[in-house]
Design an enzyme around this catalytic site. Sequence first.
Site: not given
Length: 334
Positions: A100, A107, A139, A170, A194, A249
Amino acid sequence: MATLKEKLIAPVADDETAVPNNKITVVGVGQVGMACAISILGKSLADELALVDVLEDKLKGEMMDLQHGSLFLQTPKIVADKDYSVTANSKIVVVTAGVRQQEGESRLNLVQRNVNVFKFIIPQIVKYSPDCTIIVVSNPVDILTYVTWKLSGLPKHRVIGSGCNLDSARFRYLMAEKLGIHPSSCHGWILGEHGDSSVAVWSGVNVAGVSLQELNPEMGTDNDSENWKEVHKMVVDSAYEVIKLKGYTNWAIGLSVADLIESMLKNLSRIHPVSTMVKGMYGIENEVFLSLPCILNARGLTSVINQKLKDDEVAQLRKSADTLWDIQKDLKDL
């Protein structure tokens, strides 16, 4: 003396261990991995589901919990192990594992830490399931799909990023809410990277073939009195909002991944906005992965749809590609 089982059941066929036809592996049993697992089970897509993680107790607990629901499912075999031999003969492998992002972490640093995790995971997957298709969910998904493609040696039609499949879902949900119809009847595409720099293709948004931009030419621009542009902003912000409210999520991404798997295992040739290698398209010159509308069937990601994009949309795609390449070019050990 015959056992109860022998007294009860008279075999007809030889008891050979059958190779599963539609085995699916989920790597990582965190919130996202388990949401993928339950979505796959709920749609009865697999005849065997394998789970892998490094946390053995959590892994065994999740496996047992799912097994105890077998009466209510149509997946006869649910297995789990930290050893990747449990994944052998998978048709599809879903990768949700990864570290995480920590507060204040860049990044690039996050990606490099995930590269180091993937360097262990990906070769193991390919060793036991050389013919599989890999769906990357971790991610930043576009970069990690590139990393997976490099580490796996698989052809590019068998390495797919979940990409903008969820962003587009979405988008369609939020627009459909405004119009009072079901999302499946509201067509629209979010493409590109994304997340924050995704591209909403307003020119293609339609309901029953009626172009919404023809009804409202300012749709998606700053001059729009109805402020439809806000819908795309809500798509971009929605993950952050859900994370702020519940910490992560998982349900929507799980359902979205099961949707992709269904198109492949059932050979549906449906079109999804997923992350694929876009070098040579829209003037992009580097090996980056971005979401474009792709045909998914039993062979994997077989084709890309040539979407007519406006100049500013192409410019946004190229900008995303440059941003991704800036990070990818500095990655070590690929």
